[in-house]
Write an enzyme that holds these catalytic residues in place. Structure first.
Site, PDB file in Angstrom:
ATOM      1  N   SER A   1      66.424  28.403   6.939  1.00 26.94           N
ATOM      2  CA  SER A   1      66.721  27.658   7.875  1.00 26.94           C
ATOM      3  C   SER A   1      68.020  27.170   7.687  1.00 26.94           C
ATOM      4  O   SER A   1      68.520  26.486   8.736  1.00 26.94           O
ATOM      5  CB  SER A   1      65.638  26.630   8.285  1.00 26.94           C
ATOM      6  OG  SER A   1      65.318  25.762   7.039  1.00 26.94           O
TER       7      SER A   1
ATOM      8  N   ASN B   1      69.206  24.314  14.280  1.00 30.40           N
ATOM      9  CA  ASN B   1      68.979  23.298  13.401  1.00 30.40           C
ATOM     10  C   ASN B   1      70.537  22.240  13.027  1.00 30.40           C
ATOM     11  O   ASN B   1      70.260  20.918  13.077  1.00 30.40           O
ATOM     12  CB  ASN B   1      68.789  23.790  11.798  1.00 30.40           C
ATOM     13  CG  ASN B   1      67.310  24.163  11.750  1.00 30.40           C
ATOM     14  OD1 ASN B   1      66.605  23.620  12.588  1.00 30.40           O
ATOM     15  ND2 ASN B   1      66.897  25.029  10.700  1.00 30.40           N
TER      16      ASN B   1
ATOM     17  N   HIS C   1      65.256  33.961  11.495  1.00 38.83           N
ATOM     18  CA  HIS C   1      65.030  32.514  11.384  1.00 38.83           C
ATOM     19  C   HIS C   1      63.884  32.300  12.859  1.00 38.83           C
ATOM     20  O   HIS C   1      64.375  32.264  13.992  1.00 38.83           O
ATOM     21  CB  HIS C   1      66.197  31.626  11.567  1.00 38.83           C
ATOM     22  CG  HIS C   1      65.832  30.253  11.548  1.00 38.83           C
ATOM     23  ND1 HIS C   1      66.519  29.217  12.309  1.00 38.83           N
ATOM     24  CD2 HIS C   1      64.876  29.518  10.814  1.00 38.83           C
ATOM     25  CE1 HIS C   1      65.910  27.890  12.001  1.00 38.83           C
ATOM     26  NE2 HIS C   1      64.816  28.328  11.113  1.00 38.83           N
TER      27      HIS C   1
ATOM     28  N   GLU D   1      66.239  33.217  15.874  1.00 33.40           N
ATOM     29  CA  GLU D   1      67.590  33.595  15.541  1.00 33.40           C
ATOM     30  C   GLU D   1      67.822  34.642  14.478  1.00 33.40           C
ATOM     31  O   GLU D   1      67.446  34.612  13.550  1.00 33.40           O
ATOM     32  CB  GLU D   1      68.327  32.140  14.903  1.00 33.40           C
ATOM     33  CG  GLU D   1      68.415  30.978  16.033  1.00 33.40           C
ATOM     34  CD  GLU D   1      69.009  29.832  15.042  1.00 33.40           C
ATOM     35  OE1 GLU D   1      69.946  29.229  15.908  1.00 33.40           O
ATOM     36  OE2 GLU D   1      68.210  29.517  14.133  1.00 33.40           O
TER      37      GLU D   1
HETATM   38  N1  CAA Z   1      48.887  32.437  18.940  1.00 30.58           N
HETATM   39  C1  CAA Z   1      48.981  32.456  20.308  1.00 30.58           C
HETATM   40  N2  CAA Z   1      49.137  31.503  21.059  1.00 30.58           N
HETATM   41  C2  CAA Z   1      48.429  30.374  20.456  1.00 30.58           C
HETATM   42  C3  CAA Z   1      48.000  30.235  19.263  1.00 30.58           C
HETATM   43  C4  CAA Z   1      48.197  31.420  18.364  1.00 30.58           C
HETATM   44  N3  CAA Z   1      47.622  31.153  17.204  1.00 30.58           N
HETATM   45  N4  CAA Z   1      47.663  28.915  18.859  1.00 30.58           N
HETATM   46  C5  CAA Z   1      47.806  28.168  20.207  1.00 30.58           C
HETATM   47  N5  CAA Z   1      48.195  29.296  20.913  1.00 30.58           N
HETATM   48  C6  CAA Z   1      48.861  28.720  22.424  1.00 30.58           C
HETATM   49  C7  CAA Z   1      47.584  27.820  23.140  1.00 30.58           C
HETATM   50  O1  CAA Z   1      46.448  28.656  23.485  1.00 30.58           O
HETATM   51  C8  CAA Z   1      48.277  27.152  24.347  1.00 30.58           C
HETATM   52  O2  CAA Z   1      48.641  27.875  25.533  1.00 30.58           O
HETATM   53  P1  CAA Z   1      48.537  27.290  26.688  1.00 30.58           P
HETATM   54  O3  CAA Z   1      49.486  26.075  26.825  1.00 30.58           O
HETATM   55  O4  CAA Z   1      48.945  28.353  27.579  1.00 30.58           O
HETATM   56  O5  CAA Z   1      47.171  26.922  26.974  1.00 30.58           O
HETATM   57  C9  CAA Z   1      49.673  26.883  23.477  1.00 30.58           C
HETATM   58  O6  CAA Z   1      49.923  28.053  22.544  1.00 30.58           O
HETATM   59  C10 CAA Z   1      50.023  25.473  22.891  1.00 30.58           C
HETATM   60  O7  CAA Z   1      48.859  25.215  21.914  1.00 30.58           O
HETATM   61  P2  CAA Z   1      48.066  24.193  21.681  1.00 30.58           P
HETATM   62  O8  CAA Z   1      47.532  23.575  22.909  1.00 30.58           O
HETATM   63  O9  CAA Z   1      47.483  24.314  20.621  1.00 30.58           O
HETATM   64  O10 CAA Z   1      49.229  23.115  21.501  1.00 30.58           O
HETATM   65  P3  CAA Z   1      50.044  21.901  22.165  1.00 30.58           P
HETATM   66  O11 CAA Z   1      49.860  22.017  23.827  1.00 30.58           O
HETATM   67  O12 CAA Z   1      49.536  20.715  21.614  1.00 30.58           O
HETATM   68  O13 CAA Z   1      51.586  22.306  21.614  1.00 30.58           O
HETATM   69  C11 CAA Z   1      53.268  22.728  19.999  1.00 30.58           C
HETATM   70  C12 CAA Z   1      51.718  22.350  20.161  1.00 30.58           C
HETATM   71  C13 CAA Z   1      53.523  24.011  20.560  1.00 30.58           C
HETATM   72  C14 CAA Z   1      53.667  22.692  18.737  1.00 30.58           C
HETATM   73  C15 CAA Z   1      54.027  21.649  20.876  1.00 30.58           C
HETATM   74  O14 CAA Z   1      53.909  20.242  20.600  1.00 30.58           O
HETATM   75  C16 CAA Z   1      55.604  21.908  20.685  1.00 30.58           C
HETATM   76  O15 CAA Z   1      56.440  22.754  21.390  1.00 30.58           O
HETATM   77  N6  CAA Z   1      56.244  20.869  19.699  1.00 30.58           N
HETATM   78  C17 CAA Z   1      57.651  21.238  19.349  1.00 30.58           C
HETATM   79  C18 CAA Z   1      57.697  22.245  18.418  1.00 30.58           C
HETATM   80  C19 CAA Z   1      59.049  22.555  17.970  1.00 30.58           C
HETATM   81  O16 CAA Z   1      60.081  21.853  18.389  1.00 30.58           O
HETATM   82  N7  CAA Z   1      59.362  23.448  17.090  1.00 30.58           N
HETATM   83  C20 CAA Z   1      60.667  23.668  16.192  1.00 30.58           C
HETATM   84  C21 CAA Z   1      60.757  22.774  15.110  1.00 30.58           C
HETATM   85  S1  CAA Z   1      62.491  23.227  14.627  1.00 30.58           S
HETATM   86  C22 CAA Z   1      62.181  24.710  13.625  1.00 30.58           C
HETATM   87  O17 CAA Z   1      61.219  25.171  13.407  1.00 30.58           O
HETATM   88  C23 CAA Z   1      63.260  25.239  12.690  1.00 30.58           C
HETATM   89  C24 CAA Z   1      63.405  24.913  11.415  1.00 30.58           C
HETATM   90  O18 CAA Z   1      64.036  25.597  10.733  1.00 30.58           O
HETATM   91  C25 CAA Z   1      63.008  23.569  10.842  1.00 30.58           C
END
Ligand code: CAA
Length: 284
Positions: A120, A191, A141, A153
């Protein structure tokens, strides 16, 4: 090269998400993880995640085992490097560990196999220089949680070839992701923009502007973010956040990227977020 066998090195937070996604999309996955505990925990987490996705009608498969049967687990990279059609490295953000792995991959994988890093923050050009084939080294990424988050990415190092970029894009699309090609610059795009928000939330907490729950609630409701910055930092891992902040600070040389002392202290104390049971919040 037609990619059938994907080697994923590392089964931590990101590695296990990549393993799950690749297995769901029909690839044969060789997962390499030296720690017995980490292998077991990754398998359990993938099973749970698949079960949840099946229950919510997100996947065509009927049981987690349909995907998991395509995954084999290995403690030693040397056992599987030679059969890889494509490699994704997803170990922790340690330059010396990545150096050791890429030197080994360079010698043990077939020529022209693409060697991708999910780093990352570490420069892809620098990682590529550990090998004798920098044209085949690329950044791939993913975002956390990998099975759910859409983008990837694709990071072009100084010597990455167009063929490597094209093969990486094809693989990303096969995994159901949307690929974006970006330059090899500290933090890439996401990031560089995302980390200052996380770091600033830690400063606001440190300075007593508000407590963690208030900061997160305000950012969720005020900016329409799905998670607050502090709970998201806990999900990603405070060690990962700190590593990104340090790279941005050191390599861009701008004081605005200085890591928040509270973040540093938490990492020193081993409070790394969800994965250790405590970060900005406590988890049971
Ligand atoms: N495969 C496919 N789909 C899945 C799944 C899987 N294993 N597990 C869950 N899903 C689906 C669910 O069915 C749900 O779909 P619907 O909305 O259509 O029903 C969807 O994914 C969301 O699942 P949840 O309901 O369990 O979760 P949520 O609604 O509480 O959302 C979250 C969880 C996606 C984490 C959300 O809170 C979110 O987007 N958070 C922000 C995440 C973010 O910003 N990530 C980037 C971080 S930075 C990074 O990663 C870079 C780095 O290098 C540090």
């Amino acid at each position: 090269m037609n990619v059938e066998t994907l080697v994923v090195v590392g089964a931590g937070t990101m590695g296990r998400g990549i393993i799950e996604t690749a297995a769901v999309h029909g690839l044969t996955v060789k997962a390499v993880e030296p720690s017995d505990r980490q292998r077991e925990s990754a398998l359990g987490a993938i099973e749970q995640s698949l079960a949840k996705a099946i229950k919510r009608g997100k996947l065509e498969i009927k049981s987690p085992n349909e995907a998991l049967s395509r995954v084999t687990w290995h403690a030693d990279l040397a056992d599987v490097a030679a059969v890889a059609d494509f490699v994704i490295e997803a170990v922790s953000e340690s330059p010396s560990l990545k150096e050791q792995i890429f030197r080994q991959l360079d010698v043990q994988t077939r020529p022209h196999v693409v060697l991708a890093s999910n780093t990352s923050s570490i420069s892809i050009t620098r990682i590529a220089a550990f090998t004798g084939r920098p044209e085949s080294v690329v950044g791939m990424h993913f975002f956390n949680p990998v099975p759910i988050m859409q983008p990837v990415e694709i990071v072009r190092g100084v010597k990455t070839s167009q063929s490597t970029i094209d093969q990486t894009r094809q693989l990303a699309e096969r995994l159901g992701k949307q690929a974006f090609v970006v330059a090899d610059s500290p933090g890439f795009v996401v990031n560089r923009v995302w980390l200052p928000m996380i770091n600033e939330a830690a400063f606001a907490l440190q300075e007593g502007v508000a407590d963690a729950a208030t900061i997160d609630s305000l950012m969720k409701l005020g900016c329409n973010h799905p998670m607050g910055p502090l709970e998201l930092a806990d999900l990603v891992g405070l060690d990962v956040c700190l590593a990104i902040a340090q790279v941005l600070h050191r390599e861009l040389g701008d004081p605005k990227f200085r890591p928040c002392p509270l973040l540093v202290r938490k990492v020193d104390a081993g409070q790394l977020g969800c994965k250790t049971g405590e970060g900005f919040y406590k988890y049971t």
